[in-house]
Design a protein around this motif. Sequence first.
Motif, PDB file in Angstrom:
ATOM      1  N   UNK A  62      -2.304  -1.727   0.631  1.00 27.28           N
ATOM      2  CA  UNK A  62      -2.461  -1.050   1.911  1.00 27.28           C
ATOM      3  C   UNK A  62      -1.125  -0.585   2.458  1.00 27.28           C
ATOM      4  N   UNK A  63      -0.063  -1.323   2.145  1.00 26.00           N
ATOM      5  CA  UNK A  63       1.282  -0.945   2.611  1.00 26.00           C
ATOM      6  C   UNK A  63       1.642   0.447   2.117  1.00 26.00           C
ATOM      7  N   UNK A  64       1.321   0.738   0.884  1.00 21.40           N
ATOM      8  CA  UNK A  64       1.674   2.043   0.327  1.00 21.40           C
ATOM      9  C   UNK A  64       0.871   3.173   0.981  1.00 21.40           C
ATOM     10  N   UNK A  65      -0.407   2.930   1.233  1.00 18.69           N
ATOM     11  CA  UNK A  65      -1.217   3.945   1.917  1.00 18.69           C
ATOM     12  C   UNK A  65      -0.770   4.128   3.366  1.00 18.69           C
ATOM     13  N   UNK A  66      -0.470   3.025   4.035  1.00 20.38           N
ATOM     14  CA  UNK A  66       0.014   3.114   5.415  1.00 20.38           C
ATOM     15  C   UNK A  66       1.340   3.869   5.472  1.00 20.38           C
ATOM     16  N   UNK A  67       2.212   3.593   4.511  1.00 18.54           N
ATOM     17  CA  UNK A  67       3.498   4.290   4.449  1.00 18.54           C
ATOM     18  C   UNK A  67       3.294   5.787   4.277  1.00 18.54           C
ATOM     19  N   UNK A 122       6.425  13.710   3.517  1.00 14.79           N
ATOM     20  CA  UNK A 122       5.377  14.717   3.738  1.00 14.79           C
ATOM     21  C   UNK A 122       4.465  14.837   2.513  1.00 14.79           C
ATOM     22  N   UNK A 123       5.065  14.797   1.330  1.00 13.07           N
ATOM     23  CA  UNK A 123       4.273  14.880   0.099  1.00 13.07           C
ATOM     24  C   UNK A 123       3.393  13.642  -0.059  1.00 13.07           C
ATOM     25  N   UNK A 124       3.916  12.482   0.318  1.00 15.34           N
ATOM     26  CA  UNK A 124       3.131  11.249   0.239  1.00 15.34           C
ATOM     27  C   UNK A 124       1.890  11.353   1.125  1.00 15.34           C
ATOM     28  N   UNK A 125       2.075  11.851   2.326  1.00 12.69           N
ATOM     29  CA  UNK A 125       0.940  11.993   3.248  1.00 12.69           C
ATOM     30  C   UNK A 125      -0.078  12.992   2.707  1.00 12.69           C
ATOM     31  N   UNK A 126       0.416  14.108   2.191  1.00 12.83           N
ATOM     32  CA  UNK A 126      -0.474  15.137   1.646  1.00 12.83           C
ATOM     33  C   UNK A 126      -1.305  14.584   0.484  1.00 12.83           C
ATOM     34  N   UNK A 127      -0.640  13.893  -0.437  1.00  7.67           N
ATOM     35  CA  UNK A 127      -1.328  13.335  -1.616  1.00  7.67           C
ATOM     36  C   UNK A 127      -2.328  12.255  -1.203  1.00  7.67           C
ATOM     37  N   UNK A 129      -3.837  11.874   1.658  1.00 10.72           N
ATOM     38  CA  UNK A 129      -4.969  12.477   2.373  1.00 10.72           C
ATOM     39  C   UNK A 129      -5.926  13.145   1.386  1.00 10.72           C
ATOM     40  N   UNK A 130      -5.357  13.803   0.378  1.00  8.15           N
ATOM     41  CA  UNK A 130      -6.174  14.498  -0.617  1.00  8.15           C
ATOM     42  C   UNK A 130      -6.995  13.514  -1.452  1.00  8.15           C
ATOM     43  N   UNK A 131      -6.431  12.348  -1.728  1.00  6.41           N
ATOM     44  CA  UNK A 131      -7.087  11.403  -2.628  1.00  6.41           C
ATOM     45  C   UNK A 131      -7.824  10.271  -1.910  1.00  6.41           C
ATOM     46  N   UNK A 133      -8.574  10.090   1.735  1.00  8.07           N
ATOM     47  CA  UNK A 133      -9.176  10.349   3.042  1.00  8.07           C
ATOM     48  C   UNK A 133     -10.560   9.702   3.076  1.00  8.07           C
ATOM     49  N   UNK A 134     -10.943   9.156   4.217  1.00  2.21           N
ATOM     50  CA  UNK A 134     -12.218   8.429   4.322  1.00  2.21           C
ATOM     51  C   UNK A 134     -13.413   9.302   3.935  1.00  2.21           C
ATOM     52  N   UNK A 135     -13.370  10.584   4.237  1.00  2.44           N
ATOM     53  CA  UNK A 135     -14.488  11.475   3.878  1.00  2.44           C
ATOM     54  C   UNK A 135     -14.642  11.566   2.356  1.00  2.44           C
ATOM     55  N   UNK A 136     -13.534  11.615   1.668  1.00  3.11           N
ATOM     56  CA  UNK A 136     -13.565  11.686   0.200  1.00  3.11           C
ATOM     57  C   UNK A 136     -14.094  10.381  -0.377  1.00  3.11           C
ATOM     58  N   UNK A 137     -13.622   9.261   0.151  1.00  4.18           N
ATOM     59  CA  UNK A 137     -14.064   7.949  -0.337  1.00  4.18           C
ATOM     60  C   UNK A 137     -15.554   7.760  -0.066  1.00  4.18           C
ATOM     61  N   UNK A 138     -16.007   8.162   1.103  1.00  2.90           N
ATOM     62  CA  UNK A 138     -17.434   8.034   1.440  1.00  2.90           C
ATOM     63  C   UNK A 138     -18.292   8.829   0.454  1.00  2.90           C
ATOM     64  N   UNK A 139     -17.869  10.049   0.122  1.00  5.99           N
ATOM     65  CA  UNK A 139     -18.624  10.865  -0.834  1.00  5.99           C
ATOM     66  C   UNK A 139     -18.685  10.197  -2.209  1.00  5.99           C
TER      67      UNK A 139
END
Length: 149
Positions: A62-67, A122-127, A129-131, A133-139
């Motif tokens: 979770x630390x890596x995702x939060x970061x 910025x790239x970390x956040x973009x990646x 979110x793309x992989x 994001x809660x909407x993607x995980x829910x799908x």
Amino acid sequence: ETSFLIVGGGPLENKIQKVINKNKIQNQIFITGMIKPKEVLKYYSISDIILFPSIWEEPFSGVLLESAAMEKPVIASNNGCNSDIIINKKTGFLLDPFKFKDLDGKIKLLIKNKKLRIKMGKEAKRKAKKKYDSKIIIKKVEKIYLDLI
């Protein structure tokens, strides 16, 4: 002047504090001890770089995702599932946690290079979110569920 913040606690906390005191670096390295979940964002916001050189196989941190969500570059161990989140040299650095010269070199590089820190964050956040994001995980979970029934 650079300072380091060790967030959290654990069995080595007292040993680390003794080393800090022995080397008289109390003005450079600070230990928070255990913190409350509602305080986590505060510590990310005051940090420029996140270090996560864990020596055990992290299943999914979770630390890596939060970061990533906070646009912070990470220097992490190249073990466990860290490489699922960190893209070496793009969103942070993955390295052997026992190669202290490598760790030292990457820390110094990111301290000196603000543009690189911002770009990686910025790239970390973009990646993330793309992989992740809660909407993607829910799908994905929904698809697995529907495939099972």
